[in-house]
Write a protein that holds these residues in place. Structure first.
Motif, mmCIF file in Angstrom:
data_model
loop_
_atom_site.group_PDB
_atom_site.id
_atom_site.type_symbol
_atom_site.label_atom_id
_atom_site.label_comp_id
_atom_site.label_asym_id
_atom_site.label_seq_id
_atom_site.Cartn_x
_atom_site.Cartn_y
_atom_site.Cartn_z
ATOM 1 N N VAL A 168 0.649 -0.692 0.077
ATOM 2 C CA VAL A 168 -0.507 0.216 -0.593
ATOM 3 C C VAL A 168 1.166 1.059 0.014
ATOM 4 O O VAL A 168 0.629 2.268 -1.279
ATOM 5 N N GLU A 169 1.858 1.142 0.993
ATOM 6 C CA GLU A 169 3.154 1.945 0.910
ATOM 7 C C GLU A 169 3.662 2.249 -1.059
ATOM 8 O O GLU A 169 3.970 3.734 -1.002
ATOM 9 N N LEU A 170 4.025 1.627 -0.960
ATOM 10 C CA LEU A 170 4.916 1.557 -2.415
ATOM 11 C C LEU A 170 3.535 2.236 -3.451
ATOM 12 O O LEU A 170 3.770 3.261 -4.262
ATOM 13 N N MET A 171 2.125 1.630 -3.548
ATOM 14 C CA MET A 171 1.095 2.369 -3.993
ATOM 15 C C MET A 171 1.079 3.704 -4.336
ATOM 16 O O MET A 171 0.597 4.593 -4.818
ATOM 17 N N ALA A 172 1.063 3.997 -2.910
ATOM 18 C CA ALA A 172 1.522 5.084 -2.651
ATOM 19 C C ALA A 172 1.804 6.282 -3.096
ATOM 20 O O ALA A 172 1.867 7.394 -3.779
ATOM 21 N N ASN A 173 2.940 5.938 -2.938
ATOM 22 C CA ASN A 173 4.485 6.136 -3.530
ATOM 23 C C ASN A 173 4.245 6.509 -5.024
ATOM 24 O O ASN A 173 4.769 7.700 -5.568
ATOM 25 N N ILE A 174 3.698 5.911 -5.237
ATOM 26 C CA ILE A 174 3.773 5.779 -7.361
ATOM 27 C C ILE A 174 2.653 7.043 -7.709
ATOM 28 O O ILE A 174 2.769 7.291 -8.140
ATOM 29 N N ILE A 175 1.072 7.016 -6.750
ATOM 30 C CA ILE A 175 0.427 7.495 -7.651
ATOM 31 C C ILE A 175 0.601 9.102 -6.456
ATOM 32 O O ILE A 175 0.351 9.658 -8.055
ATOM 33 N N SER A 176 1.179 9.541 -5.442
ATOM 34 C CA SER A 176 2.115 10.634 -5.271
ATOM 35 C C SER A 176 2.647 11.355 -6.785
ATOM 36 O O SER A 176 3.049 12.256 -7.212
ATOM 37 N N GLY A 177 3.455 10.249 -7.094
ATOM 38 C CA GLY A 177 4.200 10.616 -8.352
ATOM 39 C C GLY A 177 3.226 10.868 -9.760
ATOM 40 O O GLY A 177 3.707 12.065 -10.980
ATOM 41 N N VAL A 178 2.691 9.922 -9.772
ATOM 42 C CA VAL A 178 1.972 10.000 -11.009
ATOM 43 C C VAL A 178 0.656 11.317 -10.739
ATOM 44 O O VAL A 178 0.669 11.900 -11.670
ATOM 45 N N SER A 179 0.391 11.931 -9.612
ATOM 46 C CA SER A 179 -0.697 13.236 -9.647
ATOM 47 C C SER A 179 0.366 13.996 -10.349
ATOM 48 O O SER A 179 -0.216 15.305 -10.263
ATOM 49 N N VAL A 180 1.557 13.954 -10.227
ATOM 50 C CA VAL A 180 2.454 15.261 -10.989
ATOM 51 C C VAL A 180 2.442 15.426 -12.157
ATOM 52 O O VAL A 180 1.543 16.504 -12.723
ATOM 53 N N PHE A 181 1.836 14.680 -12.364
ATOM 54 C CA PHE A 181 1.763 13.915 -14.409
ATOM 55 C C PHE A 181 0.719 14.412 -14.572
ATOM 56 O O PHE A 181 0.318 15.239 -15.552
ATOM 57 N N ILE A 182 -0.437 14.292 -13.738
ATOM 58 C CA ILE A 182 -1.805 14.047 -13.573
ATOM 59 C C ILE A 182 -2.516 15.687 -13.676
ATOM 60 O O ILE A 182 -3.163 16.630 -14.085
ATOM 61 N N ALA A 183 -1.879 16.233 -12.862
ATOM 62 C CA ALA A 183 -1.528 18.191 -12.473
ATOM 63 C C ALA A 183 -1.312 18.462 -13.894
ATOM 64 O O ALA A 183 -2.218 19.517 -13.574
#
Length: 688
Positions: free
Chosen positions: A55-70
Motif C-alpha cells: 500500500v505504501e509503495l502504491m501511495a508513493n507511485i500515485i503521488s508521483g503520477v499525481s504530478v503528471f496528472i496535475a
C-alpha cells in the motif's frame, strides 16, 4: 465592492449555463483527492505487514503520477477558461465600450475566476471525501482487509496536496486571463463571434496521397508491434509509437481535406435535410482542429489500452490466486545443484551443492532438529521429490515441429539444453489430490506432462500428439496422453508451470532428486494464527539449512498488491485522460455552438423547424465525438493485441471482463460528456 457583486453575478450565471466547465473541474478535484487518499483509508484497515508495504509503495507511485496528472488537469482548466472567455467576448467588449478600463476588467475576471475556483474546489473536495468512503469498500475487497475497525476517514495529506496543486493551476489560469484581457482589442471582442473560419480547400490529390501514406504507416506500425513482439527492443516500440502518432495526425489532416469533397459528390446524401449544413460545419471543424483531434484520439487510445490491461492484470492475478494457491504452505529443500548429478557420477565444482543426508531425512526431520513439529500444525500435507537428469532436456521431449515453431515464435536460445523436471506418478497424484487438481493415470511404458503456461502448453501438446518417445534413466517411454494436464506442484498466482514430465514409479530408481517439496494445509483458518505460524517456520535465513518457504499469504499479498497497483494507476491515468479528451471535445463544440447562434437563427428564418435543427446539432456533435473515437478503437485493437502477447508471458491474457468494464467506463464518461454537450449546445443555439 461593485466588482465583487458583478463577479458574483457572473459566477452564478456561469454555474447555470456552463455545466461542462464545472462538471470537469469538480470531477478532476474529486478524482485527485480520492486516489491520493488511498493510503489514509487503508491505515484504518486490518491488513498484513506485507500488504501494508505494498500500500505504501502504491501511495508513493500515485503521488508521483499525481504530478503528471496535475499538468494534464492544468492544461484542461486553462483550455476551459479560454472557452468561458470566448463565450463572453461581447460582454467584455461592452464593459470596455462603457468606459471600464482593461485593468478593472482583469480585476473583475480575477475575482470571478477565484470564486469559480474556490466553489469548484470546495464541491470537488466534498464529493471526493464522500466518494472516497465508498472506494474504501473497493480497496478493502481488493486487499481482503478487515473493516471491523473502519470509520469515517478524512485524509489531511490528500486535502493539502489537492489544494496545493489546484492553487498553482488557478494562479496560472488567472495570469493567463489577465494577459489575454490586456492584449484584446475592442473590435475583435465584438466581431469574433461573427467571423467564420477560413476553410482552405486542400488539393484533393495531395489529400489522397497523404491519406494513403498515413494508412500505410499505421499498417506498418500495427504489423511491427504485433508480428515479432518477443524480439522487439524498446527503441522499436518507441519507433512504432512515434510513427503511429505522426500517422494519426496525417490521417486526420488528409481526411479533413477529403471529407467535404467526398460527401458533397454524393448528391442524394448531401442535399437531404440539413446534411449540407452539417457536412460543411463538420468539415470546417475537422479542418481547423486537426492537431487537437489527433491528441484526443491518442488520449482515448491510451485510456482504452491502459484501463483494459490494468484490469486484466488484476483479474488474472485474482483468478490465478484462486486456482493455483490452493494450499497454505510450500517448503522447498534443495538437494543438489541443477547442473550436478551425483548418481550419474559427475564431479562437483565450487558452486555445486549436494546434501548427502537427503535419503535419511526429509523436511519434517530438519524442522524437528530445530524443535519445530511441522505435522502437528497441518490438517494435511504431502512431501514429494522433483528430479532432473543431465541427459534429459527440452530437446529430448520436443518434436521436430515443436522445436522449429518454438525457436521461431519464442527465440529463447539454449532453451533446448535446459534439463526437464521429472516426477513419479504416485508423488504427483498425492500433490494433485491435496491441491484439487486432476490426477494422472499412465501405464508402465508411458509418460505424461503437467503444464499450465499457455505459451509452452502449445508445444507440449504438439510433441505429445506427434508421439515423441523419450529416454529417462534407461527407460524408453511413449506418450500416455495427447494433451498436457493442467496442474503444478508449487504455490503460485499465475499459470507459470512450463512442464513437469510424469513417469512411472520405478523409472527414477537410483536417481538423486534435485529438490524436495512439502505442500501443506494448516489445521486452522484463523488469520492471526496462520501469520504467526508462517513466521515461526520461516528458516530462509538459517545458514545451516537450504530451505525456502513460500506461503499462500505471501503470494496473496504480492498478487493483490500488483493487481491493486495496476488497477489504481490504470484507472487514475485512464479516467483523467478520458475526462480530458471528452472535456476538450465538449468545450470545442460548445464554443462552436456559441459562434453559430446567428447561423441557426438564419436557418429558422428560412423556415427550418426546431426539430430539424436539433437533429442537425445532434448529428454534428455526434460525428465530432465519434471521429477521434473511431480511430482510437482501431489503434486499440492492435494495441491490446500487443498487450495480450506481453501479458500472456505472465500467464494472464483473458481480456474479456476487463474490456467489458472499459466499455462501461467509456460509455458512462464519454457518452455522458456527449449528452451534456448536446443539451448545453441546444440551449445555447436556442437563445434569442
Amino acid at each position: 465592492m461593485t466588482l465583487f457583486k458583478l463577479s458574483l453575478s457572473n459566477m452564478k450565471k456561469s454555474l447555470k449555463d456552463y455545466a461542462i466547465y464545472f462538471f470537469t473541474l469538480v470531477l478532476g478535484v474529486a478524482i485527485f483527492y480520492i486516489f491520493n487518499a488511498i493510503e489514509t483509508q487503508t491505515a484504518m484497515m486490518k491488513i498484513s505487514k506485507d500488504t501494508r508495504g505494498i500500500v505504501e509503495l502504491m501511495a508513493n507511485i500515485i503521488s508521483g503520477v499525481s504530478v503528471f496528472i496535475a499538468f494534464v488537469l492544468g492544461f484542461l482548466i486553462i483550455y476551459a477558461s479560454r472557452f468561458l472567455m470566448k463565450r463572453r467576448n461581447k460582454e467584455f467588449g461592452l464593459y470596455l465600450l462603457l468606459g471600464m478600463g482593461k485593468w478593472k476588467v482583469s480585476k473583475m475576471l480575477f475575482i470571478e475566476t477565484l470564486i469559480i475556483g474556490l466553489v469548484s474546489l470546495g464541491v470537488g473536495l466534498l464529493s471526493g471525501i464522500g466518494i472516497s468512503q465508498l472506494t474504501s469498500l473497493l480497496v478493502a475487497n481488493m486487499f481482503e482487509a478487515d473493516m471491523s475497525s473502519y470509520n469515517f476517514v478524512f485524509s489531511s495529506s490528500a486535502f493539502v496536496k489537492t489544494c496545493f496543486y489546484f492553487a498553482i493551476i488557478y494562479v496560472v489560469v488567472i495570469l493567463f486571463n489577465t494577459i489575454a484581457i490586456g492584449r484584446c482589442k475592442l473590435i475583435d471582442l465584438f466581431q469574433r463571434g461573427r467571423r467564420s473560419e477560413t476553410v482552405k480547400m486542400k488539393n484533393p490529390w495531395i489529400s489522397v496521397f497523404v491519406f494513403l501514406l498515413s494508412v500505410a504507416g499505421l499498417g506498418y506500425a500495427y504489423y511491427q508491434i504485433n508480428s515479432n513482439t518477443t524480439e522487439l527492443y524498446m527503441k522499436d516500440i518507441y519507433f512504432c509509437i512515434g510513427l503511429g502518432c505522426v500517422c494519426t495526425f496525417l490521417f486526420f489532416w488528409s481526411v479533413s481535406g477529403m471529407l467535404f469533397r467526398l460527401v458533397s459528390s454524393m448528391k442524394r446524401v448531401y442535399y437531404k435535410g440539413l446534411n449540407s449544413f452539417v457536412i460543411r460545419q463538420m468539415s470546417s471543424r475537422v479542418n481547423t482542429n486537426v492537431l487537437s483531434i489527433s491528441i484526443i484520439c491518442i488520449m482515448l487510445f491510451v485510456t482504452i489500452c491502459v484501463l483494459t490491461s490494468a484490469l486484466t492484470i488484476r483479474n488474472g492475478l485474482n483468478e490465478g490466486l484462486r486456482k493455483y494457491a490452493t494450499v497454505d504452505v510450500n517448503i522447498t529443500r534443495q538437494v543438489r545443484s541443477s547442473d550436478y548429478d551425483v548418481a550419474a557420477g559427475k564431479g562437483a565444482d565450487e558452486d555445486a551443492y549436494y546434501d548427502p543426508t537427503w535419503d535419511k531425512r526429509d523436511i519434517c526431520d530438519i524442522y524437528k532438529e530445530k524443535e519445530i513439529d511441522l505435522p502437528s500444525m497441518f490438517s494435511a500435507y504431502e512431501d514429494v521429490y522433483i528430479y532432473s537428469l543431465p541427459d534429459f532436456t527440452y530437446g529430448d521431449t520436443f518434436s521436430e515441429q515443436a522445436k522449429g515453431e518454438f525457436l521461431g515464435d519464442q527465440p529463447v536460445y539454449g532453451m533446448m539444453d535446459v534439463m526437464e523436471n521429472v516426477m513419479t506418478v504416485s508423488d504427483y497424484n498425492r500433490v494433485a489430490k491435496l491441491c484439487g487438481f486432476e490426477t494422472m493415470s499412465i501405464k508402465d511404458d508411458e509418460y505424461g506432462v503437467v503444464a499450465n503456461y499457455k505459451q509452452m502448453v502449445k508445444y507440449r501438446d504438439m510433441s505429445l500428439q506427434a508421439g515423441t518417445t523419450i529416454q529417462v534413466n534407461g527407460y524408453e517411454l511413449k506418450p500416455g496422453m495427447s494433451k498436457c494436464q493442467a496442474g503444478d506442484v508449487q504455490i503460485s498466482t499465475q499459470a507459470i508451470n512450463t512442464g513437469i514430465i510424469i513417469v512411472p514409479d520405478g523409472v527414477l530408481t537410483g536417481v538423486t532428486p534435485i529438490s524436495e517439496s512439502l505442500l501443506a494445509i494448516y489445521n486452522t483458518t484463523d488469520t492471526d494464527k496462520i501469520m504467526a505460524r508462517n513466521e515461526h517456520i520461516n528458516l530462509d535465513d538459517d545458514p545451516d539449512v537450504r530451505l525456502s518457504l513460500n506461503t499462500k499469504e505471501n503470494v496473496k499479498a504480492a498478487s493483490i498488491g500488483l493487481g491493486a497497483i495496476a488497477s489504481f494507476i490504470g484507472l487514475y491515468i485512464g479516467m483523467i485522460f478520458l475526462i480530458s479528451g471528452a472535456a476538450i471535445l465538449a468545450l470545442k463544440e460548445l464554443s462552436e455552438s456559441t459562434d453559430n447562434v446567428e447561423r441557426y437563427k438564419m436557418l429558422r428564418k428560412l423556415g427550418v423547424d426546431q426539430k430539424m435543427i436539433n437533429h442537425a446539432l445532434f448529428a454534428q456533435m455526434g460525428l465530432f465525438f465519434l471521429f477521434p473515437l473511431a480511430l482510437a478503437v482501431i489503434h486499440s485493437i492492435f494495441g491490446l493485441k500487443f498487450s495480450r502477447q506481453i501479458l500472456s508471458l505472465m500467464g494472464t491474457d483473458d481480456m474479456g471482463a476487463a474490456m467489458l468494464m472499459t466499455v462501461v467506463v467509456m460509455v458512462v464518461i464519454y457518452g455522458g460528456y456527449f449528452l451534456i454537450t448536446y443539451f448545453s449546445g441546444r440551449k445555447i443555439i436556442s437563445e434569442q
